[in-house]
Scaffold this motif. Sequence first.
Motif, PDB file in Angstrom:
ATOM      1  N   ILE A 159      -6.780  18.227  30.608  1.00 30.05           N
ATOM      2  CA  ILE A 159      -8.206  17.928  30.418  1.00 30.05           C
ATOM      3  C   ILE A 159      -8.374  16.494  29.934  1.00 30.05           C
ATOM      4  N   PHE A 160      -7.514  16.080  29.004  1.00 24.13           N
ATOM      5  CA  PHE A 160      -7.547  14.717  28.475  1.00 24.13           C
ATOM      6  C   PHE A 160      -7.402  13.696  29.609  1.00 24.13           C
ATOM      7  N   ALA A 161      -6.434  13.923  30.502  1.00 26.61           N
ATOM      8  CA  ALA A 161      -6.197  12.986  31.597  1.00 26.61           C
ATOM      9  C   ALA A 161      -7.359  12.965  32.582  1.00 26.61           C
ATOM     10  N   MET A 162      -7.905  14.129  32.931  1.00 33.00           N
ATOM     11  CA  MET A 162      -9.022  14.188  33.872  1.00 33.00           C
ATOM     12  C   MET A 162     -10.270  13.535  33.287  1.00 33.00           C
ATOM     13  N   SER A 163     -10.474  13.705  32.006  1.00 33.30           N
ATOM     14  CA  SER A 163     -11.622  13.079  31.345  1.00 33.30           C
ATOM     15  C   SER A 163     -11.458  11.568  31.285  1.00 33.30           C
ATOM     16  N   ARG A 164     -10.255  11.106  31.004  1.00 30.60           N
ATOM     17  CA  ARG A 164      -9.998   9.674  30.932  1.00 30.60           C
ATOM     18  C   ARG A 164     -10.245   9.002  32.287  1.00 30.60           C
ATOM     19  N   ASP A 165     -10.056   9.765  33.369  1.00 33.06           N
ATOM     20  CA  ASP A 165     -10.303   9.232  34.712  1.00 33.06           C
ATOM     21  C   ASP A 165     -11.768   9.353  35.133  1.00 33.06           C
ATOM     22  N   GLY A 166     -12.602   9.944  34.273  1.00 29.66           N
ATOM     23  CA  GLY A 166     -14.018  10.067  34.573  1.00 29.66           C
ATOM     24  C   GLY A 166     -14.402  11.326  35.317  1.00 29.66           C
ATOM     25  N   LEU A 167     -13.433  12.184  35.652  1.00 25.53           N
ATOM     26  CA  LEU A 167     -13.736  13.386  36.424  1.00 25.53           C
ATOM     27  C   LEU A 167     -14.329  14.498  35.555  1.00 25.53           C
ATOM     28  N   LEU A 168     -14.130  14.407  34.263  1.00 27.94           N
ATOM     29  CA  LEU A 168     -14.747  15.309  33.291  1.00 27.94           C
ATOM     30  C   LEU A 168     -15.426  14.438  32.233  1.00 27.94           C
ATOM     31  N   LYS A 215     -16.484  12.212  29.133  1.00 24.71           N
ATOM     32  CA  LYS A 215     -15.617  11.343  28.346  1.00 24.71           C
ATOM     33  C   LYS A 215     -15.307  11.897  26.960  1.00 24.71           C
ATOM     34  N   LYS A 216     -16.170  12.733  26.434  1.00 27.51           N
ATOM     35  CA  LYS A 216     -15.936  13.305  25.109  1.00 27.51           C
ATOM     36  C   LYS A 216     -14.608  14.057  25.058  1.00 27.51           C
ATOM     37  N   LEU A 217     -14.184  14.602  26.201  1.00 21.99           N
ATOM     38  CA  LEU A 217     -12.969  15.409  26.245  1.00 21.99           C
ATOM     39  C   LEU A 217     -11.694  14.582  26.140  1.00 21.99           C
ATOM     40  N   SER A 218     -11.795  13.254  26.260  1.00 20.47           N
ATOM     41  CA  SER A 218     -10.604  12.402  26.120  1.00 20.47           C
ATOM     42  C   SER A 218     -10.642  11.582  24.833  1.00 20.47           C
ATOM     43  N   SER A 219     -11.550  11.920  23.942  1.00 19.74           N
ATOM     44  CA  SER A 219     -11.596  11.217  22.658  1.00 19.74           C
ATOM     45  C   SER A 219     -10.425  11.669  21.789  1.00 19.74           C
ATOM     46  N   VAL A 220      -9.811  10.708  21.072  1.00 17.40           N
ATOM     47  CA  VAL A 220      -8.648  10.983  20.219  1.00 17.40           C
ATOM     48  C   VAL A 220      -9.071  10.908  18.762  1.00 17.40           C
ATOM     49  N   HIS A 221      -8.696  11.928  17.983  1.00 16.81           N
ATOM     50  CA  HIS A 221      -9.056  11.964  16.564  1.00 16.81           C
ATOM     51  C   HIS A 221      -8.366  10.805  15.842  1.00 16.81           C
ATOM     52  N   PRO A 222      -9.103  10.012  15.058  1.00 18.30           N
ATOM     53  CA  PRO A 222      -8.509   8.832  14.414  1.00 18.30           C
ATOM     54  C   PRO A 222      -7.395   9.161  13.425  1.00 18.30           C
ATOM     55  N   LYS A 223      -7.418  10.332  12.816  1.00 12.06           N
ATOM     56  CA  LYS A 223      -6.401  10.693  11.828  1.00 12.06           C
ATOM     57  C   LYS A 223      -5.249  11.473  12.452  1.00 12.06           C
ATOM     58  N   PHE A 224      -5.585  12.494  13.236  1.00 14.91           N
ATOM     59  CA  PHE A 224      -4.550  13.388  13.763  1.00 14.91           C
ATOM     60  C   PHE A 224      -3.919  12.871  15.061  1.00 14.91           C
ATOM     61  N   GLN A 225      -4.579  11.913  15.729  1.00 20.22           N
ATOM     62  CA  GLN A 225      -4.111  11.355  17.006  1.00 20.22           C
ATOM     63  C   GLN A 225      -3.904  12.442  18.057  1.00 20.22           C
ATOM     64  N   THR A 226      -4.842  13.363  18.129  1.00 23.90           N
ATOM     65  CA  THR A 226      -4.847  14.430  19.129  1.00 23.90           C
ATOM     66  C   THR A 226      -6.216  14.469  19.789  1.00 23.90           C
ATOM     67  N   PRO A 227      -6.309  15.000  21.022  1.00 25.71           N
ATOM     68  CA  PRO A 227      -7.628  15.199  21.646  1.00 25.71           C
ATOM     69  C   PRO A 227      -8.352  16.374  20.979  1.00 25.71           C
ATOM     70  N   PHE A 228      -8.914  16.118  19.825  1.00 29.15           N
ATOM     71  CA  PHE A 228      -9.401  17.152  18.907  1.00 29.15           C
ATOM     72  C   PHE A 228     -10.505  18.003  19.538  1.00 29.15           C
ATOM     73  N   PHE A 229     -11.494  17.334  20.148  1.00 29.34           N
ATOM     74  CA  PHE A 229     -12.629  18.061  20.722  1.00 29.34           C
ATOM     75  C   PHE A 229     -12.174  18.957  21.871  1.00 29.34           C
ATOM     76  N   ALA A 230     -11.349  18.404  22.772  1.00 30.64           N
ATOM     77  CA  ALA A 230     -10.872  19.190  23.910  1.00 30.64           C
ATOM     78  C   ALA A 230     -10.030  20.375  23.443  1.00 30.64           C
ATOM     79  N   THR A 231      -9.213  20.167  22.406  1.00 32.31           N
ATOM     80  CA  THR A 231      -8.363  21.239  21.881  1.00 32.31           C
ATOM     81  C   THR A 231      -9.202  22.411  21.387  1.00 32.31           C
ATOM     82  N   TRP A 232     -10.252  22.117  20.626  1.00 34.55           N
ATOM     83  CA  TRP A 232     -11.094  23.188  20.097  1.00 34.55           C
ATOM     84  C   TRP A 232     -11.953  23.828  21.181  1.00 34.55           C
ATOM     85  N   MET A 233     -12.365  23.055  22.178  1.00 41.09           N
ATOM     86  CA  MET A 233     -13.133  23.642  23.270  1.00 41.09           C
ATOM     87  C   MET A 233     -12.299  24.673  24.025  1.00 41.09           C
TER      88      MET A 233
END
Length: 462
Positions: A330-339, A341-359
Amino acid sequence: MSLFRTKNLDDMIAGAKKPGGLAKVLGPFDLILMGIGAIVGTGIFVLTGTGAVTAGPALTLSFVVAAIACGFAALCYAEFASSVPVAGSIYTYTYATLGELAAWMIGWDLLLEYGLACAAVSVGWSGYFQSLIAGFGYQLPVALTAAPGAIPGVSTIINLPALVIMLVLTAMLGWGVRESARVNNIMVAIKIGVVLLFIVVGARHVQPANWQPFMPYGYNGMLSAAALVFFAFIGFDAVTSAAEEVKRPERDLPIGIIGSLGVCTVLYVVVAAIMTGIVPYKEFLGVDHPVTLALKYAGENWVAGFVDLGAILGMTTVILVMAYGQTRIIFAMSRDGLLPKKLSSVHPKFQTPFFATWMVGLFFGVVAAFVPLNILTELINIGTLAAFSLVSIAVVIMRKKRPDLKRTFRVPLVPLIPALAVIFCVLLMTYLSWHTWVAFAIWIALGLIVYFAYARKHSLLN
């Protein structure tokens, strides 16, 4: 022609190295255990019984056939993963070779495959968990034990344990990859210990007479079981989704992919041989805990409790790794614009795609809570076989298009090995039921609608 536009490989690799992205913390040992964590679970603790009923003692050959199909595909994955260490697994590889539409469709396919695998294994985890606590005299209210309609004649509302385990593991993945890998490594070590304990104890009770007739349902039964137990090998491809978080991907990814598949194949074949040597294969009919049954049949009740615990840990690691793989796609598809952009955001502290993980965790946790297991497992195998076929084709195309690309690992005997991967995968697909094909076609049609309505317009290559 925009449907076949491809991403520039050099730009993809450079983009993955930019600061502020995913943390590079994983080594080869982490990747092997991640692969084992994704593979050893429902397949060895549940599907071995169903496979034995379908193939008889020839279940051992069924595992070998499924492993060969996976092995050819694994070599293709290893070449791509080491050459293109970018998150997204086969979605990313397809985008660079077959074009945007093919990449979107395989990404769409993987979203369903990984998500349903998480939900299905969560339901299996729930069953073993309830069995374990029942041994201590505890029992959940019936209404909270299964999805509506999952148990004929019993009124149930929600599979609460399945939902809870999905949310707990989602929180762990959101917390950080390093921490998730450490927990996964511990649980994998324990469950491998449990499997080895079964092998050591069970081998003493094998009756060779139970292996006769070896192939009671002929080659059709053996191949049908191979198509079924193929689900048991799903997971090694999730290792490739970690490409951007590996310290030395060009060396470590092939080790992780091939190493985990090899270890699991040996374990599956040995366990299947011992199970069918202890218990006549017909007695596995309708049994969802075949390893435990074999131990009880042999009078080794004290080991059966350890196996239940191993099954719970085994399924926990499968959910963890499959959910991890899905969020990275999901992170990769979002980064390419196909999903979005919120889904490729990286948490500043945990360095994980936090929003996509919880979704992912919330959505498929709800699916596990309210959808029966038999419905969940419909599409998993066919989606994976389609993905394996595509990555094998993509290797041949990339050899032609980019002969200059640095390849630290190369598939031998190209195009023979990729062709064999496609042939084995298509062969197994023909043994799946017609309604699985219909359901898969519906999902693909829905994916086409989403692509032309949203993804094509928002693609960064547009």
